[in-house]
Design a protein around this motif. Structure first.
Motif, PDB file in Angstrom:
ATOM      1  N   ILE A   1       0.843  -1.200   0.000  1.00 52.98           N
ATOM      2  CA  ILE A   1       0.000   0.000   0.000  1.00 52.98           C
ATOM      3  C   ILE A   1       0.876   1.248   0.000  1.00 52.98           C
ATOM      4  O   ILE A   1       0.619   2.206  -0.738  1.00 52.98           O
ATOM      5  CB  ILE A   1      -0.967   0.002   1.198  1.00 52.98           C
ATOM      6  N   ALA A   2       1.918   1.243   0.822  1.00 55.33           N
ATOM      7  CA  ALA A   2       2.814   2.401   0.883  1.00 55.33           C
ATOM      8  C   ALA A   2       3.478   2.656  -0.470  1.00 55.33           C
ATOM      9  O   ALA A   2       3.607   3.807  -0.892  1.00 55.33           O
ATOM     10  CB  ALA A   2       3.881   2.171   1.961  1.00 55.33           C
ATOM     11  N   THR A   3       3.870   1.594  -1.147  1.00 50.29           N
ATOM     12  CA  THR A   3       4.486   1.744  -2.473  1.00 50.29           C
ATOM     13  C   THR A   3       3.491   2.346  -3.461  1.00 50.29           C
ATOM     14  O   THR A   3       3.834   3.258  -4.218  1.00 50.29           O
ATOM     15  CB  THR A   3       4.992   0.379  -2.977  1.00 50.29           C
ATOM     16  N   ILE A   4       2.272   1.865  -3.450  1.00 49.87           N
ATOM     17  CA  ILE A   4       1.238   2.388  -4.360  1.00 49.87           C
ATOM     18  C   ILE A   4       0.948   3.857  -4.047  1.00 49.87           C
ATOM     19  O   ILE A   4       0.820   4.683  -4.954  1.00 49.87           O
ATOM     20  CB  ILE A   4      -0.035   1.528  -4.284  1.00 49.87           C
ATOM     21  N   VAL A   5       0.854   4.184  -2.765  1.00 48.44           N
ATOM     22  CA  VAL A   5       0.634   5.584  -2.372  1.00 48.44           C
ATOM     23  C   VAL A   5       1.774   6.445  -2.895  1.00 48.44           C
ATOM     24  O   VAL A   5       1.562   7.530  -3.451  1.00 48.44           O
ATOM     25  CB  VAL A   5       0.499   5.716  -0.839  1.00 48.44           C
ATOM     26  N   GLY A   6       3.006   5.972  -2.741  1.00 46.50           N
ATOM     27  CA  GLY A   6       4.147   6.723  -3.242  1.00 46.50           C
ATOM     28  C   GLY A   6       4.091   6.894  -4.755  1.00 46.50           C
ATOM     29  O   GLY A   6       4.295   8.002  -5.282  1.00 46.50           O
ATOM     30  N   LEU A   7       3.797   5.829  -5.464  1.00 41.59           N
ATOM     31  CA  LEU A   7       3.758   5.890  -6.930  1.00 41.59           C
ATOM     32  C   LEU A   7       2.683   6.839  -7.448  1.00 41.59           C
ATOM     33  O   LEU A   7       2.856   7.469  -8.495  1.00 41.59           O
ATOM     34  CB  LEU A   7       3.538   4.484  -7.503  1.00 41.59           C
ATOM     35  N   HIS A   8       1.590   6.982  -6.701  1.00 46.67           N
ATOM     36  CA  HIS A   8       0.506   7.832  -7.200  1.00 46.67           C
ATOM     37  C   HIS A   8       0.893   9.309  -7.213  1.00 46.67           C
ATOM     38  O   HIS A   8       0.265  10.114  -7.900  1.00 46.67           O
ATOM     39  CB  HIS A   8      -0.788   7.585  -6.411  1.00 46.67           C
ATOM     40  N   PHE A   9       1.936   9.673  -6.465  1.00 54.71           N
ATOM     41  CA  PHE A   9       2.373  11.069  -6.471  1.00 54.71           C
ATOM     42  C   PHE A   9       3.161  11.429  -7.736  1.00 54.71           C
ATOM     43  O   PHE A   9       3.265  12.606  -8.073  1.00 54.71           O
ATOM     44  CB  PHE A   9       3.229  11.381  -5.233  1.00 54.71           C
ATOM     45  N   PHE A  10       3.736  10.448  -8.437  1.00 55.30           N
ATOM     46  CA  PHE A  10       4.528  10.761  -9.636  1.00 55.30           C
ATOM     47  C   PHE A  10       3.709  11.453 -10.728  1.00 55.30           C
ATOM     48  O   PHE A  10       4.124  12.492 -11.229  1.00 55.30           O
ATOM     49  CB  PHE A  10       5.231   9.509 -10.176  1.00 55.30           C
TER      50      PHE A  10
ATOM     51  N   ALA B   1       6.707  11.553  -3.862  1.00 55.95           N
ATOM     52  CA  ALA B   1       6.621  10.268  -4.551  1.00 55.95           C
ATOM     53  C   ALA B   1       7.895   9.462  -4.353  1.00 55.95           C
ATOM     54  O   ALA B   1       7.840   8.260  -4.056  1.00 55.95           O
ATOM     55  CB  ALA B   1       6.362  10.488  -6.042  1.00 55.95           C
ATOM     56  N   SER B   2       9.020  10.116  -4.515  1.00 54.23           N
ATOM     57  CA  SER B   2      10.299   9.415  -4.389  1.00 54.23           C
ATOM     58  C   SER B   2      10.484   8.847  -2.985  1.00 54.23           C
ATOM     59  O   SER B   2      10.804   7.666  -2.817  1.00 54.23           O
ATOM     60  CB  SER B   2      11.460  10.360  -4.721  1.00 54.23           C
ATOM     61  N   PHE B   3      10.280   9.683  -1.970  1.00 60.38           N
ATOM     62  CA  PHE B   3      10.476   9.237  -0.590  1.00 60.38           C
ATOM     63  C   PHE B   3       9.501   8.122  -0.231  1.00 60.38           C
ATOM     64  O   PHE B   3       9.887   7.085   0.301  1.00 60.38           O
ATOM     65  CB  PHE B   3      10.338  10.414   0.387  1.00 60.38           C
ATOM     66  N   ALA B   4       8.234   8.336  -0.527  1.00 55.70           N
ATOM     67  CA  ALA B   4       7.209   7.347  -0.159  1.00 55.70           C
ATOM     68  C   ALA B   4       7.427   6.027  -0.900  1.00 55.70           C
ATOM     69  O   ALA B   4       7.266   4.950  -0.306  1.00 55.70           O
ATOM     70  CB  ALA B   4       5.816   7.906  -0.444  1.00 55.70           C
ATOM     71  N   THR B   5       7.797   6.098  -2.162  1.00 55.55           N
ATOM     72  CA  THR B   5       8.035   4.877  -2.932  1.00 55.55           C
ATOM     73  C   THR B   5       9.247   4.122  -2.402  1.00 55.55           C
ATOM     74  O   THR B   5       9.220   2.889  -2.277  1.00 55.55           O
ATOM     75  CB  THR B   5       8.207   5.203  -4.428  1.00 55.55           C
ATOM     76  N   ILE B   6      10.301   4.852  -2.048  1.00 54.12           N
ATOM     77  CA  ILE B   6      11.489   4.211  -1.479  1.00 54.12           C
ATOM     78  C   ILE B   6      11.146   3.531  -0.151  1.00 54.12           C
ATOM     79  O   ILE B   6      11.567   2.406   0.108  1.00 54.12           O
ATOM     80  CB  ILE B   6      12.637   5.230  -1.316  1.00 54.12           C
ATOM     81  N   VAL B   7      10.364   4.216   0.682  1.00 51.51           N
ATOM     82  CA  VAL B   7       9.950   3.622   1.968  1.00 51.51           C
ATOM     83  C   VAL B   7       9.152   2.339   1.715  1.00 51.51           C
ATOM     84  O   VAL B   7       9.402   1.305   2.336  1.00 51.51           O
ATOM     85  CB  VAL B   7       9.120   4.625   2.801  1.00 51.51           C
TER      86      VAL B   7
ATOM     87  N   ILE C   1       5.483   6.667   5.947  1.00 47.36           N
ATOM     88  CA  ILE C   1       4.425   7.204   5.082  1.00 47.36           C
ATOM     89  C   ILE C   1       3.626   8.266   5.832  1.00 47.36           C
ATOM     90  O   ILE C   1       3.227   9.281   5.257  1.00 47.36           O
ATOM     91  CB  ILE C   1       3.509   6.070   4.573  1.00 47.36           C
ATOM     92  N   GLY C   2       3.404   8.043   7.125  1.00 45.52           N
ATOM     93  CA  GLY C   2       2.696   9.047   7.933  1.00 45.52           C
ATOM     94  C   GLY C   2       3.447  10.369   7.955  1.00 45.52           C
ATOM     95  O   GLY C   2       2.848  11.441   7.827  1.00 45.52           O
ATOM     96  N   ILE C   3       4.765  10.308   8.088  1.00 48.88           N
ATOM     97  CA  ILE C   3       5.576  11.529   8.106  1.00 48.88           C
ATOM     98  C   ILE C   3       5.504  12.252   6.759  1.00 48.88           C
ATOM     99  O   ILE C   3       5.258  13.451   6.699  1.00 48.88           O
ATOM    100  CB  ILE C   3       7.035  11.198   8.480  1.00 48.88           C
ATOM    101  N   VAL C   4       5.700  11.511   5.671  1.00 48.72           N
ATOM    102  CA  VAL C   4       5.716  12.164   4.362  1.00 48.72           C
ATOM    103  C   VAL C   4       4.346  12.744   4.011  1.00 48.72           C
ATOM    104  O   VAL C   4       4.252  13.853   3.477  1.00 48.72           O
ATOM    105  CB  VAL C   4       6.254  11.233   3.252  1.00 48.72           C
ATOM    106  N   THR C   5       3.264  12.018   4.320  1.00 50.40           N
ATOM    107  CA  THR C   5       1.944  12.564   3.996  1.00 50.40           C
ATOM    108  C   THR C   5       1.559  13.709   4.925  1.00 50.40           C
ATOM    109  O   THR C   5       0.831  14.620   4.519  1.00 50.40           O
ATOM    110  CB  THR C   5       0.862  11.469   4.008  1.00 50.40           C
ATOM    111  N   THR C   6       2.053  13.671   6.153  1.00 52.01           N
ATOM    112  CA  THR C   6       1.802  14.789   7.073  1.00 52.01           C
ATOM    113  C   THR C   6       2.476  16.056   6.573  1.00 52.01           C
ATOM    114  O   THR C   6       1.854  17.126   6.531  1.00 52.01           O
ATOM    115  CB  THR C   6       2.289  14.444   8.495  1.00 52.01           C
TER     116      THR C   6
ATOM    117  N   LEU D   1      -5.246  11.168   7.253  1.00 53.15           N
ATOM    118  CA  LEU D   1      -5.021   9.802   6.806  1.00 53.15           C
ATOM    119  C   LEU D   1      -3.630   9.312   7.188  1.00 53.15           C
ATOM    120  O   LEU D   1      -3.448   8.147   7.547  1.00 53.15           O
ATOM    121  CB  LEU D   1      -5.245   9.687   5.302  1.00 53.15           C
ATOM    122  N   GLY D   2      -2.648  10.203   7.123  1.00 48.26           N
ATOM    123  CA  GLY D   2      -1.289   9.838   7.525  1.00 48.26           C
ATOM    124  C   GLY D   2      -1.226   9.429   8.982  1.00 48.26           C
ATOM    125  O   GLY D   2      -0.649   8.391   9.330  1.00 48.26           O
TER     126      GLY D   2
END
Length: 142
Positions: free
Chosen positions: A30-39, A54-60, A86-91, A130-131
């Protein structure tokens, strides 16, 4: 469209992982998909922040998948760390959206009465909420 595809991808991914009894991969996936959706949002909205998010969340998320696959760490610990990441990056993304709204003097824009779309502030608050909810839920899952 991007959010719809993200939600659909997450739903299908979760169903498949559950079907194959790979529950420990759900949170990192889920975290990877959330990250990818930012690209795509990066090019749609012409914001560098979306690319960095996107980069940070996808790497996480990918790191979580990798560590889960190696089984060297507890899947619960990995899920908690991924959730916090993911909580940190989305926050921070949500805080930026709120700050941007204030700078552009649209803090009072709630929901556009003609289109029914959410304003920047609501999107920012939703992302922040959500984060935190994601990280909170993981904390009590262990």
């Amino acid at each position: 469209l991007v959010f719809g595809l993200e939600g659909l991808t997450i739903a299908v991914c979760v169903l498949l992982l559950k079907q194959f009894n790979l529950h420990e991969f759900i949170i990192p996936a889920i975290a990877t998909i959330v990250g990818l959706h930012f690209f795509p949002m990066s090019s749609i909205f012409q914001r560098k922040l979306d690319f960095y998010t996107a980069s940070f969340a996808t790497i996480v998320g990918l790191a979580g998948l990798l560590f889960t696959a190696t089984k060297k760490n507890s899947s619960t610990d990995i899920s908690i760390i991924v959730g916090i990441g993911i909580g940190i990056v989305t926050t921070f993304y949500g805080i930026y959206m709120i700050w941007t709204a204030q700078e552009q003097k649209i803090i009072n824009l709630l929901i556009d009465k003609t289109t029914g779309n959410m304003g920047f502030v609501q999107v920012g608050l939703l992302v922040v909420s959500l984060g935190f909810l994601f990280a909170y839920r993981l904390r009590f899952r262990a």
